[in-house]
Design an enzyme around this catalytic site. Structure first.
Site, PDB file in Angstrom:
ATOM      1  N   ASP A 185      -1.422 -35.786 -21.737  1.00  0.00           N
ATOM      2  CA  ASP A 185      -2.618 -35.196 -22.321  1.00  0.00           C
ATOM      3  C   ASP A 185      -2.477 -33.688 -22.538  1.00  0.00           C
ATOM      4  O   ASP A 185      -1.531 -33.059 -22.050  1.00  0.00           O
ATOM      5  CB  ASP A 185      -3.847 -35.500 -21.448  1.00  0.00           C
ATOM      6  CG  ASP A 185      -3.571 -35.349 -19.948  1.00  0.00           C
ATOM      7  OD1 ASP A 185      -2.611 -34.651 -19.590  1.00  0.00           O
ATOM      8  OD2 ASP A 185      -4.328 -35.925 -19.153  1.00  0.00           O
ATOM      9  N   ASN A 189     -12.813 -39.999 -10.364  1.00  0.00           N
ATOM     10  CA  ASN A 189     -13.624 -41.062 -10.969  1.00  0.00           C
ATOM     11  C   ASN A 189     -12.749 -42.197 -11.514  1.00  0.00           C
ATOM     12  O   ASN A 189     -13.217 -43.044 -12.253  1.00  0.00           O
ATOM     13  CB  ASN A 189     -14.505 -40.481 -12.086  1.00  0.00           C
ATOM     14  CG  ASN A 189     -13.682 -39.827 -13.195  1.00  0.00           C
ATOM     15  OD1 ASN A 189     -12.454 -39.910 -13.198  1.00  0.00           O
ATOM     16  ND2 ASN A 189     -14.355 -39.188 -14.136  1.00  0.00           N
ATOM     17  N   HIS A 193     -10.040 -41.774 -13.455  1.00  0.00           N
ATOM     18  CA  HIS A 193      -9.388 -41.540 -14.751  1.00  0.00           C
ATOM     19  C   HIS A 193      -7.872 -41.448 -14.584  1.00  0.00           C
ATOM     20  O   HIS A 193      -7.362 -41.017 -13.555  1.00  0.00           O
ATOM     21  CB  HIS A 193      -9.979 -40.338 -15.503  1.00  0.00           C
ATOM     22  CG  HIS A 193      -9.652 -38.983 -15.000  1.00  0.00           C
ATOM     23  ND1 HIS A 193     -10.603 -38.069 -14.620  1.00  0.00           N
ATOM     24  CD2 HIS A 193      -8.461 -38.338 -14.837  1.00  0.00           C
ATOM     25  CE1 HIS A 193     -10.019 -36.945 -14.257  1.00  0.00           C
ATOM     26  NE2 HIS A 193      -8.717 -37.082 -14.363  1.00  0.00           N
ATOM     27  N   GLU A 245     -11.381 -41.356 -19.393  1.00  0.00           N
ATOM     28  CA  GLU A 245     -12.544 -41.266 -18.527  1.00  0.00           C
ATOM     29  C   GLU A 245     -13.257 -42.618 -18.436  1.00  0.00           C
ATOM     30  O   GLU A 245     -13.102 -43.470 -19.325  1.00  0.00           O
ATOM     31  CB  GLU A 245     -13.525 -40.219 -19.089  1.00  0.00           C
ATOM     32  CG  GLU A 245     -12.975 -38.789 -19.104  1.00  0.00           C
ATOM     33  CD  GLU A 245     -13.078 -38.101 -17.733  1.00  0.00           C
ATOM     34  OE1 GLU A 245     -12.922 -38.771 -16.698  1.00  0.00           O
ATOM     35  OE2 GLU A 245     -13.307 -36.879 -17.724  1.00  0.00           O
TER      36      GLU A 245
HETATM   37  C1  GLP Z   1      -6.363 -34.197 -14.554  1.00  0.00           C
HETATM   38  C2  GLP Z   1      -5.215 -34.792 -15.360  1.00  0.00           C
HETATM   39  C3  GLP Z   1      -4.750 -36.116 -14.792  1.00  0.00           C
HETATM   40  C4  GLP Z   1      -4.590 -35.999 -13.290  1.00  0.00           C
HETATM   41  C5  GLP Z   1      -5.928 -35.734 -12.670  1.00  0.00           C
HETATM   42  C6  GLP Z   1      -5.883 -35.636 -11.160  1.00  0.00           C
HETATM   43  O1  GLP Z   1      -7.613 -34.456 -15.057  1.00  0.00           O
HETATM   44  N1  GLP Z   1      -5.530 -34.963 -16.739  1.00  0.00           N
HETATM   45  O2  GLP Z   1      -3.535 -36.498 -15.420  1.00  0.00           O
HETATM   46  O3  GLP Z   1      -4.048 -37.201 -12.769  1.00  0.00           O
HETATM   47  O4  GLP Z   1      -6.436 -34.514 -13.178  1.00  0.00           O
HETATM   48  O5  GLP Z   1      -5.413 -34.382 -10.800  1.00  0.00           O
HETATM   49  P1  GLP Z   1      -4.959 -33.952  -9.366  1.00  0.00           P
HETATM   50  O6  GLP Z   1      -3.597 -34.507  -9.192  1.00  0.00           O
HETATM   51  O7  GLP Z   1      -4.978 -32.467  -9.426  1.00  0.00           O
HETATM   52  O8  GLP Z   1      -5.950 -34.512  -8.399  1.00  0.00           O
END
Ligand code: GLP
Length: 244
Positions: A67, A136, A138, A143
Site C-alpha cells: 500500500d 481492526n 485490516h 479496512e
Molecule cells: C498499517 C499498514 C499495515 C500494517 C498495519 C499494522 O495500517 N498499512 O500494512 O500491517 O498498519 O501496523 P503495525 O505493524 O504498526 O501494528
C-alpha cells in the site's frame, strides 16, 4: 495454517526473517510482497544483517508493497516508499527498479489501481506475502467492510487506523485520509503468506481473525482460507489463543 509462538518481538523478527531468507535462497528471483508498520521493522533489520553476513543476495529479488498513502511522494518521510528504502532497500543489493509501490501522487485513481494490478500480474504473482495486522483486522489497508474488495483500490481510512498511524506523524491531522492498497484477491493469490504480530494490543484481533468467523468485517479472517499461511507472533499477541 502454521503458527509459531515466539518469546518476544526480537524472536518473532528473527523467525520471520529466516522464513523470508529461505524463500530467497530457494528462489533467488522470487517476488516478495512487503508490508510497512512497526511489526516488520525488526524483520527487515534481520534481513539486512543476513545480507551483510553474505548469506543473502537480493540482486534478483523483486518486490511489491501492499500500500501507499494517497498524496505522499516517495521523498516524503511518511510515505511507505520512503519507509521501505529507509528500513530495507537502501541497505541491501536490491535493484531499486525492481521495487514496486502504488503511486501516491497518481492523478487518476482508477488508472493507478489498474496499473498496480498489472504490475503484480506482470511479475507473475507473489511468491511470499508478508503481512502485519491492524487492530481492526485490516491487512494492507483493506479496512473492515461489508464485502471483500478483490483488487487494488483507493481506501478511505477508518478513524481507528488514522489514529493508530498518527503516532508516526506530528499530529492526527497530518495523516492522509486515503490510501491505495492491494486488494484481498491480490493477497490471496500469493503462493505463501507470512503474517507477523507482536504485543498484547494485537491479542484480541488475532483470536478473532484466525479463530473466529470468516467475514469482511475482519478482513484478515479470509486468510483462514489460504492454503499456505504461516503466522509468527509473540506470546503477547497469541495470549488469547490456546495452542496445543
Ligand atoms: C498499517 C499498514 C499495515 C500494517 C498495519 C499494522 O495500517 N498499512 O500494512 O500491517 O498498519 O501496523 P503495525 O505493524 O504498526 O501494528
Amino acid at each position: 495454517m502454521q503458527i509459531y509462538r515466539t518469546n518476544n518481538y526480537t524472536d518473532m523478527s528473527r523467525k520471520a526473517a529466516n522464513i523470508i531468507s529461505a524463500q530467497i535462497l530457494m528462489k533467488p528471483n522470487c517476488v516478495l510482497g512487503l508490508a510497512t508498520g512497526s511489526s516488520p521493522i525488526g524483520t527487515y533489520e534481520q534481513l539486512i544483517t543476513k545480507y551483510k553476513q553474505g548469506d543473502l543476495d537480493f540482486s534478483r529479488v523483486k518486490t511489491v508493497n501492499l500500500d501507499e498513502y494517497k498524496g505522499l511522494c516517495p521523498t516524503n518521510e511518511q510515505s511507505y516508499q520512503y519507509f521501505m528504502n529507509h528500513h530495507l532497500f537502501d541497505h541491501v543489493n536490491i535493484d531499486p527498479s525492481a521495487t514496486n509501490f502504488p503511486d501516491g501522487m497518481a492523478s487518476n485513481d482508477d488508472d493507478e489501481c489498474t496499473r498496480y494490478n498489472q504490475v503484480i500480474q506482470s511479475l507473475g504473482g507473489i511468491d511470499l506475502q508478508l503481512l502485519g495486522i491492524g487492530h481492526n483486522g485490516h491487512i494492507g489497508f483493506n479496512e473492515p467492510s461489508d464485502s471483500f474488495e478483490p483488487f487494488t483500490h483507493l481506501v478511505s481510512l477508518t478513524e481507528s487506523t488514522i489514529k493508530a498511524n498518527s503516532r508516526l506523524f506530528n499530529s492526527y491531522d497530518e495523516v492522509p485520509t486515503h490510501a491505495y492498497t492491494m486488494g484481498i484477491q491480490n493477497i490471496m493469490l500469493a503462493d505463501k503468506i507470512l503474517l507477523i504480530a507482536s504485543g498484547k494490543d494485537k491479542a484480541a484481533i488475532m483470536k478473532q481473525a484466525f479463530f473466529g468467523p470468516i467475514t469482511p468485517t475482519v478482513p484478515a479472517s479470509i486468510l483462514q482460507l489460504h492454503k499456505n499461511v504461516t503466522i509468527v507472533a509473540d506470546q503477547d499477541a497469541l495470549s488469547e489463543i490456546a495452542l496445543v
